[in-house]
Design an enzyme around this catalytic site. Structure first.
Site, short mmCIF file in Angstrom:
data_model
loop_
_atom_site.label_atom_id
_atom_site.label_comp_id
_atom_site.label_asym_id
_atom_site.label_seq_id
_atom_site.Cartn_x
_atom_site.Cartn_y
_atom_site.Cartn_z
N ASP A 91 0.86 -1.18 0.00
CA ASP A 91 0.00 0.00 0.00
C ASP A 91 0.90 1.24 0.00
O ASP A 91 2.12 1.11 0.10
CB ASP A 91 -0.98 -0.04 1.18
CG ASP A 91 -0.27 -0.01 2.53
OD1 ASP A 91 0.95 0.23 2.58
OD2 ASP A 91 -0.95 -0.23 3.55
N SER A 92 0.32 2.40 -0.10
CA SER A 92 1.13 3.61 -0.24
C SER A 92 1.51 4.21 1.10
O SER A 92 2.34 5.10 1.18
CB SER A 92 0.35 4.65 -1.02
OG SER A 92 -0.74 5.10 -0.24
N GLY A 94 -0.62 5.85 2.93
CA GLY A 94 -1.56 6.94 3.22
C GLY A 94 -2.63 6.56 4.22
O GLY A 94 -2.91 7.31 5.16
N PHE A 95 -3.19 5.38 4.06
CA PHE A 95 -4.28 4.96 4.95
C PHE A 95 -3.81 4.89 6.39
O PHE A 95 -4.48 5.35 7.31
CB PHE A 95 -4.85 3.61 4.50
CG PHE A 95 -5.97 3.12 5.36
CD1 PHE A 95 -7.25 3.63 5.22
CD2 PHE A 95 -5.75 2.14 6.33
CE1 PHE A 95 -8.29 3.18 6.02
CE2 PHE A 95 -6.79 1.69 7.14
CZ PHE A 95 -8.06 2.21 6.98
N ASP A 145 -2.84 8.16 -2.01
CA ASP A 145 -4.12 8.87 -2.12
C ASP A 145 -4.48 9.45 -0.77
O ASP A 145 -3.89 9.09 0.26
CB ASP A 145 -5.24 7.93 -2.61
CG ASP A 145 -5.47 6.76 -1.68
OD1 ASP A 145 -4.59 6.46 -0.85
OD2 ASP A 145 -6.53 6.12 -1.78
N GLN A 188 -11.48 7.05 -5.67
CA GLN A 188 -12.06 7.61 -4.46
C GLN A 188 -13.41 8.25 -4.81
O GLN A 188 -13.89 8.11 -5.92
CB GLN A 188 -11.09 8.62 -3.81
CG GLN A 188 -9.86 7.95 -3.17
CD GLN A 188 -10.18 7.17 -1.90
OE1 GLN A 188 -11.28 7.24 -1.35
NE2 GLN A 188 -9.18 6.40 -1.41
N GLY A 215 -11.34 3.71 0.02
CA GLY A 215 -12.28 4.48 0.82
C GLY A 215 -13.53 3.72 1.21
O GLY A 215 -14.53 4.33 1.61
N ASP A 265 -7.64 -7.67 0.11
CA ASP A 265 -6.76 -7.87 1.27
C ASP A 265 -7.55 -7.51 2.51
O ASP A 265 -8.45 -6.67 2.44
CB ASP A 265 -5.52 -6.96 1.19
CG ASP A 265 -5.85 -5.56 1.68
OD1 ASP A 265 -6.44 -4.79 0.90
OD2 ASP A 265 -5.55 -5.23 2.84
N CYS A 303 -12.09 -28.65 6.44
CA CYS A 303 -10.82 -27.94 6.21
C CYS A 303 -9.64 -28.90 6.33
O CYS A 303 -9.62 -29.76 7.21
CB CYS A 303 -10.70 -26.80 7.22
SG CYS A 303 -9.16 -25.86 7.04
N CYS A 305 -6.42 -27.85 6.81
CA CYS A 305 -5.25 -27.17 7.39
C CYS A 305 -4.75 -27.94 8.60
O CYS A 305 -5.47 -28.78 9.16
CB CYS A 305 -5.61 -25.73 7.76
SG CYS A 305 -6.30 -25.55 9.42
N CYS A 308 -6.98 -28.10 11.74
CA CYS A 308 -8.17 -28.96 11.64
C CYS A 308 -7.81 -30.44 11.51
O CYS A 308 -8.55 -31.29 11.98
CB CYS A 308 -9.03 -28.52 10.47
SG CYS A 308 -9.72 -26.87 10.70
N HIS A 334 -5.49 -21.60 10.09
CA HIS A 334 -6.83 -22.05 9.68
C HIS A 334 -7.60 -20.94 8.96
O HIS A 334 -8.20 -21.17 7.91
CB HIS A 334 -7.64 -22.54 10.88
CG HIS A 334 -9.09 -22.68 10.53
ND1 HIS A 334 -9.58 -23.73 9.78
CD2 HIS A 334 -10.14 -21.83 10.72
CE1 HIS A 334 -10.87 -23.55 9.55
NE2 HIS A 334 -11.23 -22.40 10.11
ZN LIG Z 1 -8.61 -25.49 9.22
#
Ligand SMILES: [Zn+2]
Length: 373
Positions: A91-92, A94-95, A145, A188, A215, A265, A303, A305, A308, A334
């Site tokens: 990211d830049s 800014g946020f 931004d 934006q 935004g 994200d 799942c 993973c 699990c 998970h």
């Molecule tokens: Zn899992």
């Protein structure tokens, strides 16, 4: 020369694509785990890759303050530094300047702020944001931004959006083109459809390798967010990836893919994992709740993973109650697996022309899916 996007299938407005970069290929729709300070918290990079993630996000704000962009560059760039050879989007900054930094002043030149770590003074301009992300060796660079506060009047949102568009132009000028590296613009305009559309036109005229919708997920709520997407996404260039920043819960992602978004994200799977909240099919559960103490069931039967496959809810509950670090590590793994499974199923659904069928399975009501005993 830059990143290239191939749109392979569509089902309604939902899109199945491939984004090729200098550091590898990304199947879209894609979810990017957040690696805030050069690490996806609690996860080994190999483990992140095992969940199916093909790209991660790094935070410019955190890395510019600590260890510093120049230091990361000296140590071989962010890929080498954190041992993640795959694509990285940064990211830049800014946020997070707006949400974390102390005492900031913003003007046409850029933003001056104080570090939340040590109070030191820093400046972030469109040119410096490009410089920092180049030093980090970001595969995908985001324009700087101005994050329009929410709520904002239409006039405030317009002034803010117009400044972001002037900054986007400066970012494009300052960005150093390299093969397989991309620069994304950010739409934006708050919740105002006309402003969003003007922002799209401005950015498309400048020309970017991808377009983010910024935004949102700032308190406007899901219905307003979807309305903004409906007013924005159809106007974006079809031959470039679209990225909805900072979103969201699984049902937010499903609804945004339905409206033509390709990339996401969010800190939710990792942050929730650290506090004991698990995303499972049909909702969420809090592993700290006493109801799980004697449960021999896995978190989620569907799942694959390690959390699990290897452990009961009762054991995971114990780890959290005993403040053992393995608890947050397993729940983080998970949750990241859950998000990557969601994305993989959405991609398969689009390919098979069965997007809505897959979407319905994942659009769970936002209720606690607690084990009754
Ligand atoms: Zn899992």
């Amino acid at each position: 020369m830059s990143t290239s996007f191939e749109l392979r299938e569509t089902d309604g407005a939902a899109r199945r694509g491939k984004l090729s970069t200098a550091h590898g290929m990304i199947n879209t729709p894609a979810f990017m785990p957040v690696g805030t300070a050069g690490t996806v918290k609690g996860m080994h990079p190999d483990s992140v890759a095992l969940t199916g993630a093909q790209i991660i996000l790094g935070n410019t704000y955190h890395l510019m303050l600590r260890p510093g962009a120049e230091r990361v560059a000296e140590l071989g760039g962010l890929h080498r530094f954190m041992n993640w050879p795959g694509p990285i989007l940064t990211d830049s900054g800014g946020f997070q300047v707006m949400s974390l930094a102390g005492l900031r002043t913003i003007n046409e030149e850029g933003v001056v702020f104080k570090s939340h770590i040590d109070g030191s003074k820093h400046q972030l301009t469109p040119e410096r944001a490009m410089d920092i992300q180049r030093l980090l060796d970001a595969t995908i660079t985001m324009v700087l931004d101005e994050c329009t506060p929410f709520p904002a009047t239409e006039q405030e949102a317009e002034d803010s959006m117009m400044r972001s568009m002037r900054w986007a132009e400066r970012c494009k000028q300052a960005f150093v083109q390299r093969p397989g590296y991309g620069l994304f613009g950010i739409v934006q305009g708050s919740v105002y459809p006309k402003l969003r559309q003007r922002s799209v036109t401005s950015l498309a005229t400048i020309g970017f390798d991808g377009y983010a919708v910024g935004g949102l997920a700032v308190g406007e709520g899901q219905p307003a967010m979807f309305e903004v997407l409906e007013a924005t996404v159809p106007h974006l260039p079809k031959d470039r990836p679209r990225y909805l920043m900072g979103v969201g819960r699984p049902d937010d992602i499903v609804g945004a893919v339905r409206r033509g978004i390709d990339m996401f994200d969010c800190v939710m799977p990792t942050r929730s994992g650290r506090t004991g909240q698990a995303f499972i099919r049909g909702g969420t559960l809090n592993i700290r709740n006493a109801v799980h103490a004697a449960s021999d069931r896995p978190l989620d039967e569907t799942c694959r993973c390690p959390a699990c496959r290897g452990y009961s809810r009762g054991y995971l509950h114990h780890l959290f109650k005993a403040n053992e670090m393995l608890g947050p590590m397993l729940l983080t793994w998970h949750n990241l697996q859950h998000y990557q499974d969601l994305m993989a199923e959405l991609r398969q659904g689009i390919e098979a022309g069965r997007f809505e069928e897959v979407a319905r399975r994942w659009e769970a009501p936002a209720t606690e899916a607690e084990d009754p005993g």
